[in-house]
Design a protein around this motif. Structure first.
Motif, short mmCIF file in Angstrom:
data_model
loop_
_atom_site.label_atom_id
_atom_site.label_comp_id
_atom_site.label_asym_id
_atom_site.label_seq_id
_atom_site.Cartn_x
_atom_site.Cartn_y
_atom_site.Cartn_z
N GLY A 44 0.53 -0.98 0.37
CA GLY A 44 -0.06 0.34 -0.06
C GLY A 44 0.60 1.54 0.01
O GLY A 44 2.09 0.96 -0.05
N SER A 45 0.15 2.34 -0.04
CA SER A 45 0.19 3.68 0.03
C SER A 45 -0.04 4.59 0.78
O SER A 45 -1.83 4.15 1.40
N LEU A 46 0.22 5.18 2.40
CA LEU A 46 -0.50 6.20 3.36
C LEU A 46 -1.32 6.92 2.42
O LEU A 46 -1.19 7.67 1.75
N HIS A 47 -2.84 6.34 2.60
CA HIS A 47 -3.54 7.61 2.57
C HIS A 47 -4.05 8.31 3.34
O HIS A 47 -4.21 7.46 4.84
N MET A 48 -5.21 8.95 2.89
CA MET A 48 -6.17 9.84 3.98
C MET A 48 -6.54 9.05 5.23
O MET A 48 -6.11 9.72 6.19
N GLY A 49 -6.25 8.34 5.41
CA GLY A 49 -7.38 7.26 5.98
C GLY A 49 -6.43 7.39 7.21
O GLY A 49 -6.49 6.75 8.63
N HIS A 50 -5.54 6.18 6.55
CA HIS A 50 -3.51 6.04 7.62
C HIS A 50 -3.66 7.13 8.53
O HIS A 50 -3.02 6.61 9.07
N ALA A 51 -3.80 8.15 7.52
CA ALA A 51 -2.41 9.44 7.99
C ALA A 51 -3.54 10.27 9.69
O ALA A 51 -2.79 10.13 10.20
N PHE A 52 -5.13 10.07 8.94
CA PHE A 52 -5.34 10.25 10.59
C PHE A 52 -5.66 9.42 11.15
O PHE A 52 -5.19 9.76 12.86
N GLN A 53 -5.80 7.91 10.81
CA GLN A 53 -5.65 6.92 12.02
C GLN A 53 -4.21 7.48 12.78
O GLN A 53 -3.81 7.23 14.06
N TYR A 534 -11.49 2.55 20.00
CA TYR A 534 -11.17 3.62 20.20
C TYR A 534 -11.72 4.21 18.34
O TYR A 534 -11.02 3.40 17.95
N VAL A 535 -12.84 3.65 18.48
CA VAL A 535 -13.10 3.55 16.36
C VAL A 535 -13.53 5.57 16.27
O VAL A 535 -14.75 6.09 16.64
N HIS A 536 -12.75 5.51 15.16
CA HIS A 536 -13.28 6.88 14.30
C HIS A 536 -13.66 6.63 13.05
O HIS A 536 -14.53 5.92 12.73
N GLY A 537 -14.59 8.34 12.49
CA GLY A 537 -14.62 8.10 11.38
C GLY A 537 -14.11 7.82 10.20
O GLY A 537 -12.63 7.68 10.22
N LEU A 538 -14.28 8.18 9.07
CA LEU A 538 -13.94 7.87 7.68
C LEU A 538 -13.31 8.82 7.38
O LEU A 538 -14.64 10.10 7.02
N VAL A 539 -12.36 9.12 6.85
CA VAL A 539 -12.44 10.60 5.87
C VAL A 539 -12.56 10.87 4.79
O VAL A 539 -12.27 9.78 3.72
N ARG A 540 -13.61 11.62 4.27
CA ARG A 540 -14.27 12.15 3.01
C ARG A 540 -13.20 13.18 2.48
O ARG A 540 -12.57 14.07 3.55
N ASP A 541 -14.08 14.29 1.95
CA ASP A 541 -14.10 15.05 0.92
C ASP A 541 -14.54 15.92 0.91
O ASP A 541 -15.43 15.57 2.42
N GLY A 542 -14.06 17.62 1.00
CA GLY A 542 -14.76 19.09 1.08
C GLY A 542 -16.00 18.39 0.83
O GLY A 542 -16.86 19.25 2.25
N GLN A 543 -16.67 17.84 -0.08
CA GLN A 543 -17.72 18.06 -0.73
C GLN A 543 -18.94 16.84 0.76
O GLN A 543 -20.13 15.83 0.31
N GLY A 544 -18.08 15.63 1.03
CA GLY A 544 -18.54 14.88 2.24
C GLY A 544 -18.53 13.51 1.31
O GLY A 544 -19.07 12.56 2.20
N PHE A 610 -6.11 17.48 10.94
CA PHE A 610 -6.67 15.31 11.64
C PHE A 610 -6.91 15.84 12.74
O PHE A 610 -8.50 15.76 13.19
N LEU A 611 -6.47 16.22 13.79
CA LEU A 611 -6.84 16.05 15.63
C LEU A 611 -7.93 17.10 15.91
O LEU A 611 -8.88 17.10 16.69
N SER A 612 -7.77 18.20 15.00
CA SER A 612 -9.26 19.48 15.19
C SER A 612 -10.56 18.76 14.80
O SER A 612 -11.15 19.23 15.26
N GLN A 613 -10.46 17.45 13.94
CA GLN A 613 -11.55 17.10 13.01
C GLN A 613 -12.44 15.43 13.51
O GLN A 613 -13.21 15.34 13.49
N ALA A 614 -11.28 15.23 15.17
CA ALA A 614 -11.50 13.76 15.45
C ALA A 614 -12.81 13.55 16.16
O ALA A 614 -12.34 14.03 17.23
N THR A 615 -13.55 14.46 15.80
CA THR A 615 -14.30 13.85 16.39
C THR A 615 -15.42 11.93 16.82
O THR A 615 -15.46 12.12 16.25
N THR A 616 -15.56 11.96 17.60
CA THR A 616 -15.61 10.41 18.32
C THR A 616 -16.94 10.23 16.84
O THR A 616 -17.70 10.13 17.23
#
Length: 947
Positions: A44-53, A534-544, A610-616
């Motif tokens: 793989g390659s580090l994607h936004m979900g990996h980077a967030f997690q 700890y269960v986090h959400g998925l990273v989506r683009d600016g339009q969701g 990422f941390l600023s958007q890490a709502t549970t």
């Protein structure tokens, strides 16, 4: 420090030094804290979900390390069976023009290992870029020798307890890759398709209540008609009650199949009759199980029609009393060619009632892109019922806690309705199933062929062949928490770090990984694998929208860190697309979204975003605006630190024990620091990274930088200020900053380390080590909490803000000295005035500041309230009245024209009716904003006119 913040110059340097110095290894002291990285695919390659997690995990790890815990963040990668095999197959085909079958199994596996050693470390390099403080000395791979031993041990023990068995069952089959795949590897895509309504003739002269000699069934997959073994009607459906137990003559095949009563048939859908094909549909398989219908397989592993069908009972045993014949005309046809031929033949026979266009969902293999075919094949399964019970109890008793708690319900729902788990895959790359067969098909499960012969007393000349299949990667990754620590050996690491402290994961793999880890770990260690999930959400683009290559909205976290030119970004998003029109549309959208490409932001800004958007538990819309804002925040912290260093380096910061005098501002910022430390720590403990980052941001930007640094200037720059006061302010400047850097470090490791190296000696806080990583996490000191100072500074800020607001409202130049009057306040307000004249005069740029005893004597002035006290700025001679009135009249006229235009648009019924609701609402919002602005301008004009 450099004049400008340049993250690219500090990040690689600091990470290399941390890793070289062994900073990430457990300290061996303190209570254990361990966290296991969800192993990313080696391909793989580090994607936004990996980077967030990974940001969340690293923040937790660095924080606990600073708290003095014996911290292990275990790193490793998954061998990624299908993905890796496909990648190497393509490589061999491109370079050598050969298939894996040309090479043979052993030679092909050698090629995979060769690729792994050369190219398999891409994602680990990217983890380093993200600042992941994993213990690289303990890096594991799910195919390394130690882990292989653990996988074999678990398989053999489960088999010996009859918890693993081999059977013929329905699975997701990929006709391109020729393997079963898990539900997680299936992509369900919406599409427009057809719904064919066929007439199935009733047998034995039977007719319906209304005299028809057929039933109508509908299907989206006519090719499966060849494998039908029943027709179901709802037991509550009065139309067909008399037909239950009667038979249908299956068109084109001639097979007699029964009519059965089953709740799967929906009375409200179509005719209420449903064809049942247990060997080619998962729902039909369950009907077949309930109704004891035979299973008739009509497809090859390529999803082509067989020359003769294969018939089995529901246990997968061959049936000899069913005619396996299929029409010769379909033999060898691909399933979709067969579909066209069958529909044509049904129409020719007068059995096609109608064709309906419908929106439906098709399952696609995420790797091959082929449509998945439910297929009856021989596979290995784990019997999960006895494993599930203790896994459910562990969560019910609180031995494992989900954060947020509501994800327990998702876990329970799946665990209480488990199906046996298909663990075999028809691949070459992976953990080969430790089972051997003799010529008669007898199976011998053991850790090796030698053990199989010894345990079963087999003669040396008996030929044995190992099972060709490999294990599902979810099986091996299910052992991740204890297999990485040396199990089945009872190692010191296993004793120290197991159970692990917390698992950080997305909700989408609670079923596939989290639940299976809990089951297998409890079974083989008697312990839970982790105490919290700890269960986090998925990273989506600016339009969701979900980020995907097909949508062309993927962002590479490294591109956000380093920056990327627009043309390169467009090429990355469209380079491999087969559809030119789609590629063109994505290129256009990309150029619109990123007209200047992506500027470099650095790792710390990305992590903080990422941390600023890490709502549970919630999905996050990744916001480039926030990323830009937090890059500015890094700049703000950098520049504030430069100010501190310029005023503290080479100066007396109170380290020698000399007396210091703390100003009101010093006492206030120290008090607010204690409150912020408490706030951030509590948020971290509750996994509210969004709250932690916001509390830190607010304090640094709004209080330390915007207020305290300004409040320090009158002391530091006043030649008449006493040395004790200067010393006290310098000491406060550096000690608060040093504490803030430690508070920032888990979230923003690079910038905090770089600045700390310069600030720590001035603050006197070196702890015999030269990295911020080894420093203690800040703890609040109640003795420094001064509520009075907080109230006094809030009053001071209120007065300064009031004066600034008046300047803005009345269009008075920021640098013009003002005469200010205070009135209507109490004794405390008077006292605060006398105590803070210097600060007020300097920060508000005042000519004079006086207390007005009689409010009735106040001149015409602009007014602002601070509590009950009024702040007055006399207007006489302060502005050019006529010029200001002319300016305001011009602004009001401009607003009137804009308001009139929008009101005209909104009064147009055609516009309101035809425009999208969002557009209409946006226009209404603009109108409201303009009306408010116009009212404020009018009020300001009235004040000026009254002068």
């Amino acid at each position: 420090m450099d004049k400008t913040y340049q993250p690219e110059q500090i990040e690689s340097r600091w990470y290399q030094r941390w890793e070289t110095d062994g900073r990430f290894a457990p300290s061996g002291e303190g209570s254990p804290f361990s966290i296991m990285i969800p192993p990313p695919n080696v391909t793989g390659s580090l994607h936004m979900g990996h980077a967030f997690q990974d940001t969340i995990m690293d923040t937790l790890t660095r924080w606990r390390r600073m708290q003095g815990r014996n911290t292990l963040w275990q790193v490793g990668t998954d061998h990624a069976g299908i993905a890796t095999q496909m990648l190497v197959e393509r490589k061999v085909a491109a370079e050598e023009g050969k298939s894996r079958h040309d090479l043979g199994r052993e030679a092909f596996i050698d090629k995979v290992w060769e690729w792994k050693h050369e190219s398999g470390g891409h994602i680990t390099r990217q983890l380093r870029r993200m600042g992941a403080s994993v213990d690289w000395s303990r890096e594991r791979f799910t195919m390394d020798s130690g882990f292989y031993k653990a996988v074999q041990e678990v398989f053999v023990r489960l088999y010996e307890e009859d918890l693993i068995y081999r059977g013929k069952r329905l699975v997701n089959w990929d006709p391109t890759l020729h393997t079963a795949i898990s539900d997680l590897e299936v992509e369900n895509r919406d599409q427009q398709g057809s719904f064919w309504h066929f007439r199935y003739p009733l047998a034995d002269g039977v007719t319906t209540d209304d005299g028809k000699d057929y039933l109508v069934v509908a299907t989206t997959r006519p090719e499966t008609l060849l494998g039908d073994t029943g027709v179901a009607v709802n037991p509550e459906d009065p139309r067909y009650a008399s037909l239950v137990g009667k038979f249908i003559t299956l068109p084109l095949v001639g097979r007699r199949i029964p009519i059965v009563a089953d709740e799967h048939a929906d009375m409200e859908k179509g005719s209420g009759c449903v064809k049942i094909t247990p060997a080619h549909d998962f729902n039909d398989y369950e009907v077949g199980r309930r109704q004891n219908l035979p299973l008739i397989n009509v497809f090859t592993q390529d999803a082509a029609v067989l020359g003769q069908a294969e018939a089995f009972d529901i246990q997968g045993r061959p049936l000899t009393d069913i005619d396996p014949s299929l029409p010769e005309a379909y033999a060898g046809l691909d399933r979709f060619e067969a579909r066209q031929r069958i529909v044509a033949d049904m129409e020719a026979a007068g059995l096609l009632e109608q064709i309906e266009t419908v929106n439906n969902t098709l399952p696609f293999g995420d790797r091959s892109g082929d449509i998945i075919e439910p297929l009856l094949t021989d596979q290995w399964f784990v019997a999960v019922e006895s494993l599930a019970k203790p896994a459910i109890e562990a969560v019910e008793k609180g031995d494992i806690q989900f954060v947020p708690k509501n994800y327990e319900n998702m876990y329970f729902a799946w665990m209480r309705d488990l199906q046996d788990w298909c663990i075999s895959r028809q691949l070459w790359w992976g953990h080969r199933i430790p089972a051997w067969y003799d010529a008669d098909g007898n199976v011998y499960v053991a850790r090796s062929e030698a053990e199989a012969r010894e345990r079963h007393g087999l003669p040396a000349d008996l030929e044995l062949t190992q099972d060709e299949d490999v294990l599902d990667t979810w099986f091996s990754s299910g052992l991740w928490t204890f297999g990485t620590l040396g199990w089945p050996e009872q190692t010191e690491e296993l004793k120290t770090f197991h159970p692990s402290s917390v698992l950080v994961t997305g909700f989408d793999i609670i079923f596939f990984w989290v639940a299976r880890m809990i089951m297998l770990t409890l079974k083989f260690t008697g312990e839970v694998p982790f105490k919290q999930v700890y269960v986090h959400g998925l990273v989506r683009d600016g339009q969701g929208q979900k980020m995907s290559k097909s949508k062309g909205n993927v962002l590479d976290p490294i591109d956000l860190i380093d920056g990327i030119e627009l043309d390169t970004l467009v090429e990355k998003r469209t380079g491999n697309m087969m559809q030119p029109q789609k590629a063109k549309a994505i290129a256009k959208a990309t150029r619109s979204e990123f007209p200047e490409g992506v500027e470099p932001h650095g790792t710390d800004a990305l992590r903080f975003t990422f941390l600023s958007q890490a709502t549970t538990g919630r999905d996050i819309k990744f916001d480039m605006g926030r990323l830009d804002g937090y890059r500015n925040f890094c700049n703000k912290l950098w520049n504030a630190s430069r100010y501190v260093l310029m005023n503290a380096e080479g100066e007396d910061t109170g380290l020698g024990g000399e007396p210091v005098t703390l100003s009101l501002a010093d006492r206030w910022i120290l008090s607010r620091l204690q409150q912020t430390v408490t706030q951030v720590t509590r948020a971290m403990e509750e996994f509210r990274f969004d709250h932690a980052s916001q509390a830190f941001y607010d304090f640094v930007w709004n209080e330390y930088c915007d207020w305290y640094l300004e409040l320090s200037k009158p002391v530091l720059w006043d030649d008449n200020a006493c040395l004790d006061a200067k010393r006290g302010t310098r000491r406060t400047l550096v000690r608060v900053l040093e504490t803030l850097l430690r508070l920032a470090h888990p979230m923003m490791p690079y910038i905090s380390e770089e600045i700390w190296q310069r600030v720590a000696p001035l603050a006197g806080t070196f702890q015999g080590d030269d990295s911020i990583m080894a420093q203690p996490w800040p703890t609040a000191d109640e003795a420094l909490l001064d509520e009075g100072a907080i109230r006094d500074i809030e009053w001071l800020k209120g007065v300064i803000v009031a004066v600034r607001n008046i300047r803005a409202e009345m269009n008075i130049a920021p640098g013009k000295p003002l005469d200010v009057l205070l009135t209507k306040g109490g004794t405390a307000d008077r006292d605060r005035l006398e105590a803070n004249r210097l600060f007020l005069a300097k920060l508000a740029k005042l000519e004079s500041l006086s207390w007005l005893d009689d409010p009735q004597q106040a001149p015409l002035a602009a007014t602002q309230l601070v509590g009950e006290m009024e702040v007055l700025v006399p207007m006489a001679d302060l502005i050019d009245k006529e010029t200001e009135l002319a300016r305001l009249d011009k602004e009001i006229d401009k607003q009137d024209k804009l308001i009139g235009g929008i009101e005209k648009k909104l009064s147009n019924e055609g516009f309101v009716a035809k425009a999208p609701a969002a557009v209409v609402e946006k226009e209404r919002g603009k109108l409201t904003d303009l009306q408010i602005s116009r009212r404020l301008l009018a009020e300001q004009r009235d004040k000026i006119a009254a002068l």
